[in-house]
Design a protein around this motif. Structure first.
Motif, PDB file in Angstrom:
ATOM      1  N   ALA A 175     -56.036  67.897 -18.480  1.00  0.00           N
ATOM      2  CA  ALA A 175     -56.418  68.843 -17.438  1.00  0.00           C
ATOM      3  C   ALA A 175     -55.927  70.234 -17.853  1.00  0.00           C
ATOM      4  O   ALA A 175     -54.729  70.461 -18.015  1.00  0.00           O
ATOM      5  CB  ALA A 175     -55.795  68.432 -16.103  1.00  0.00           C
ATOM      6  N   GLU A 176     -56.856  71.175 -18.011  1.00  0.00           N
ATOM      7  CA  GLU A 176     -56.506  72.485 -18.556  1.00  0.00           C
ATOM      8  C   GLU A 176     -55.599  73.282 -17.635  1.00  0.00           C
ATOM      9  O   GLU A 176     -54.814  74.116 -18.108  1.00  0.00           O
ATOM     10  CB  GLU A 176     -57.784  73.275 -18.856  1.00  0.00           C
ATOM     11  CG  GLU A 176     -58.610  72.660 -19.979  1.00  0.00           C
ATOM     12  CD  GLU A 176     -59.882  73.434 -20.252  1.00  0.00           C
ATOM     13  OE1 GLU A 176     -59.999  74.577 -19.747  1.00  0.00           O
ATOM     14  OE2 GLU A 176     -60.765  72.903 -20.953  1.00  0.00           O
ATOM     15  N   ASP A 234     -64.774  64.081 -21.587  1.00  0.00           N
ATOM     16  CA  ASP A 234     -65.779  64.674 -22.461  1.00  0.00           C
ATOM     17  C   ASP A 234     -67.102  63.918 -22.338  1.00  0.00           C
ATOM     18  O   ASP A 234     -67.234  62.980 -21.536  1.00  0.00           O
ATOM     19  CB  ASP A 234     -65.285  64.749 -23.900  1.00  0.00           C
ATOM     20  CG  ASP A 234     -65.202  63.397 -24.616  1.00  0.00           C
ATOM     21  OD1 ASP A 234     -65.628  62.362 -24.040  1.00  0.00           O
ATOM     22  OD2 ASP A 234     -64.706  63.370 -25.761  1.00  0.00           O
ATOM     23  N   PRO A 243     -56.711  66.910 -12.744  1.00  0.00           N
ATOM     24  CA  PRO A 243     -56.361  68.289 -12.365  1.00  0.00           C
ATOM     25  C   PRO A 243     -55.563  68.390 -11.077  1.00  0.00           C
ATOM     26  O   PRO A 243     -54.775  69.326 -10.917  1.00  0.00           O
ATOM     27  CB  PRO A 243     -57.733  68.971 -12.212  1.00  0.00           C
ATOM     28  CG  PRO A 243     -58.684  68.121 -12.989  1.00  0.00           C
ATOM     29  CD  PRO A 243     -58.164  66.720 -12.879  1.00  0.00           C
ATOM     30  N   TYR A 266     -54.910  63.728 -17.356  1.00  0.00           N
ATOM     31  CA  TYR A 266     -56.328  64.102 -17.292  1.00  0.00           C
ATOM     32  C   TYR A 266     -56.769  64.418 -15.864  1.00  0.00           C
ATOM     33  O   TYR A 266     -57.940  64.647 -15.607  1.00  0.00           O
ATOM     34  CB  TYR A 266     -57.175  62.954 -17.843  1.00  0.00           C
ATOM     35  CG  TYR A 266     -56.596  61.598 -17.501  1.00  0.00           C
ATOM     36  CD1 TYR A 266     -56.743  61.032 -16.239  1.00  0.00           C
ATOM     37  CD2 TYR A 266     -55.821  60.913 -18.440  1.00  0.00           C
ATOM     38  CE1 TYR A 266     -56.164  59.832 -15.917  1.00  0.00           C
ATOM     39  CE2 TYR A 266     -55.240  59.695 -18.122  1.00  0.00           C
ATOM     40  CZ  TYR A 266     -55.411  59.155 -16.865  1.00  0.00           C
ATOM     41  OH  TYR A 266     -54.812  57.963 -16.550  1.00  0.00           O
ATOM     42  N   ASN A 286     -60.733  64.766 -15.889  1.00  0.00           N
ATOM     43  CA  ASN A 286     -61.294  65.532 -17.007  1.00  0.00           C
ATOM     44  C   ASN A 286     -61.781  64.572 -18.086  1.00  0.00           C
ATOM     45  O   ASN A 286     -61.032  63.685 -18.520  1.00  0.00           O
ATOM     46  CB  ASN A 286     -60.242  66.476 -17.589  1.00  0.00           C
ATOM     47  CG  ASN A 286     -60.273  67.840 -16.942  1.00  0.00           C
ATOM     48  OD1 ASN A 286     -60.670  67.971 -15.785  1.00  0.00           O
ATOM     49  ND2 ASN A 286     -59.851  68.857 -17.678  1.00  0.00           N
TER      50      ASN A 286
END
Length: 435
Positions: free
Chosen positions: A82-83, A74, A58, A56, A72
Motif C-alpha cells: 500500500a503506497e 497488480d 491501505p 497490501y 492493493n
C-alpha cells in the motif's frame, strides 16, 4: 536450485512487526527497527526484519482485520504494498527500495503472506503471469481462512503452481530473504477433518522458492503444526509454528513446556520448530491486543528469563516482537548476552531431563550439549522460590568436578560434583554453562 537446508544452518534471528504494530506497520517503522538492529543487535547475530500481515491494505490501522476490504494488487492478481504506508513502493517498485536499504545495513528482509490467491483477484478473473490459467480457475472456494477474508486456498493444479511461481519470483526481484506464510501449517477451516489440508500448497511454495534463484527462508504459521507430519514439514520448510499466536501471558508460556517436549529431537540443520515470537519490549502500539495498548511486556523479569531460556535451549528461531527503539536496558541485555547467543546458535541435543510438578507447580529441567560444555536449564513453575537440587550424574562424568557459569547473571558461581543446588525464583529460570 538451492538446498534450503544449507543456507539456514542455524536458527534464524530477527524482528517481526506484528506484536507492536499489528496489521498497520509503516515504512518508517520498519526502517526505524532495522536501523536499531544494525546499530545494537547485528553483532550478536540478529539479522531479519520482517514485515507482517496486511502490508497490501491501505486502510489498516491496528490489529483488526477488515472483512473484504480493498487490497492493493497488480494486473496479475499479486498483492503489492500500500503506497500510503510504504511510499517508496510507488511506481511499481514494490518492496525493492526497502529491501535494498535493509541490505545496505548488513541485514535481511522478510514479509508475511497468506496462503492462496486474493478473493478480489478471483472476482476479477485476473490472468496469472506466465501461465495460460486465470486466478478464478485455481481458487478453491471451500478452502478459506477462518480469521481473515482476504484469500482463497488453491486447488492442486498446474495453474496454482504457476501462481505461486509468479509471486515468489516477484518477491525475489524485490530482494526478499524470508517468507512467513500464514494459514498453512494448520488450516483452521478443516476440510474433511484434516487440519493439514494445505500440504500440497506447502510443496508448491517449496518448489517455487527453489526455482526463483534466491535463498529465501520459509516459515509456516499458525500452529499447532501436527507432529505426525514432521517429516513433510522437514522436507519443505525451515520453520513451523508449534502454537497459535503467543503473547505475554504466563499460561501461554507454561504450555510451551509441553510443546517443546513433544518436538524435542526434531530440530536439525535447516529445520526449526518455532515457539513463535518473543513478546518482550514495547508491545501493541496501535491498539489493545491481549493486554493494554502501548505497554511493556506483561511478563515479570523472572518470566522473561524463563521465556528466553526455554526458547534458547530448545533452539527455537528467535523473533523479537517489541518495537526495538523502545527497548529498555533489561530487554536489550537479554538480546545481547554473548554466552546465551552462542548456546542458541551452536548447541545441540536439547532434551527434557526431568519434570516434577504437582498441579502445575514444581521443577522442569532441560539440558543440551555444547562444544566442550553442557548447558543446564532449571525452571521453577511454582509461585514461590525454590531451592532445586539437580542430579548431574545422568549428563556428566560422576565424581568429577566441574565449573559453573550463570549465563543470565554473567558470573562464575563455583564448582559442582555429582549434583548442584540452585535457588530459582517464582516462574523463573537459571541457565548454567557447565565446563
Amino acid at each position: 536450485m538451492h538446498n534450503f537446508k544449507n543456507f539456514a544452518k542455524k536458527p534464524p534471528l530477527g524482528w517481526n512487526s506484528w506484536d507492536c504494530f499489528g496489521a498497520a506497520v509503516t515504512e518508517e517503522q520498519l526502517i526505524a527497527n532495522a536501523e536499531y538492529m544494525a546499530k545494537n543487535l547485528k553483532q550478536y547475530g540478529w539479522q531479519y526484519i520482517v514485515c507482517d500481515i496486511q502490508w497490501y491494505e491501505p486502510n489498516a490501522r491496528d490489529n483488526d482485520y477488515f472483512s473484504f476490504t480493498p487490497l492493493n494488487m497488480d494486473e496479475y492478481g499479486r498483492l503489492i504494498p500500500a503506497e500510503n504506508r510504504f511510499p517508496s513502493s510507488a511506481g511499481g517498485k514494490g518492496f525493492g527500495p526497502i529491501a535494498d536499504y535493509i541490505h545496505s545495513l548488513g541485514l535481511k528482509f522478510g514479509i508475511h503472506i497468506m496462503r492462496g490467491v486474493p478473493r478480489q483477484a478471483v472476482a476479477a478473473n485476473c490472468p496469472i503471469k506466465d501461465s495460460r490459467h486465470t486466478c478464478r480457475e485455481i481458487a478453491h472456494h471451500f478452502s478459506v481462512c477462518s480469521w481473515n477474508t482476504d484469500m482463497y486456498g488453491l486447488y492442486n493444479c498446474q495453474g496454482a503452481q504457476d501462481y505461486y511461481n509468479s509471486i515468489i519470483n516477484m518477491y525475489a526481484e524485490w530482494g526478499v530473504d524470508f517468507i512467513k506464510c500464514d494459514d498453512i501449517a494448520v488450516t483452521e477451516f478443516r476440510r474433511w477433518d484434516n487440519p493439514y489440508t494445505a500440504d500440497y500448497e506447502i510443496e508448491m511454495l517449496r518448489k517455487a522458492i527453489d526455482s526463483c534463484g534466491r535463498e529465501i527462508v520459509l516459515s509456516l504459521s499458525p500452529g499447532p503444526a501436527p507432529i505426525e507430519h514432521r517429516d513433510h514439514l522437514c522436507a519443505n520448510a525451515n520453520m513451523w509454528r508449534l502454537t497459535g499466536d503467543f503473547w505475554d501471558q504466563w499460561d501461554k508460556l507454561y504450555e510451551m513446556f509441553d510443546k517443546c517436549r513433544q518436538w524435542q529431537g526434531v530440530t536439525c540443520k535447516g529445520n526449526y520448530p518455532d515457539c513463535d515470537m518473543l513478546p518482550i519490549g514495547r508491545l501493541s502500539k496501535n491498539g489493545t491486543c491481549h493486554g493494554s495498548r502501548d505497554r511493556m511486556s506483561n511478563f515479570t523479569r523472572d518470566e522473561h528469563y524463563t521465556l528466553m531460556t526455554l526458547w534458547g535451549i530448545f533452539r527455537s528461531p528467535l523473533f523479537i516482537g517489541g518495537n526495538l527503539p523502545d527497548n529498555d536496558d533489561f530487554t536489550l541485555s537479554l538480546l545481547t548476552n554473548t554466552e546465551y547467543m552462542n548456546m542458541h546458535q551452536n548447541s545441540h541435543g536439547a532434551s527434557q531431563l526431568l519434570r516434577n510438578e504437582r498441579n502445575g507447580r514444581g521443577t522442569i529441567i532441560w539440558t543440551a550439549n555444547g562444544k566442550g560444555a553442557k548447558y543446564l536449564a532449571v525452571f521453577n513453575t511454582d509461585t514461590r522460590a525454590r531451592n532445586i537440587k539437580v542430579d548431574l550424574t545422568p549428563i556428566l562424568m560422576p565424581d568429577t568436578t566441574y565449573s559453573l557459569y550463570d549465563i543470565w547473571q554473567g558470573e562464575n558461581i563455583g564448582t559442582a560434583k555429582n549434583s548442584v543446588t540452585l535457588t530459582v525464583n517464582p516462574h523463573g529460570a537459571r541457565l548454567i554453562k557447565i565446563i
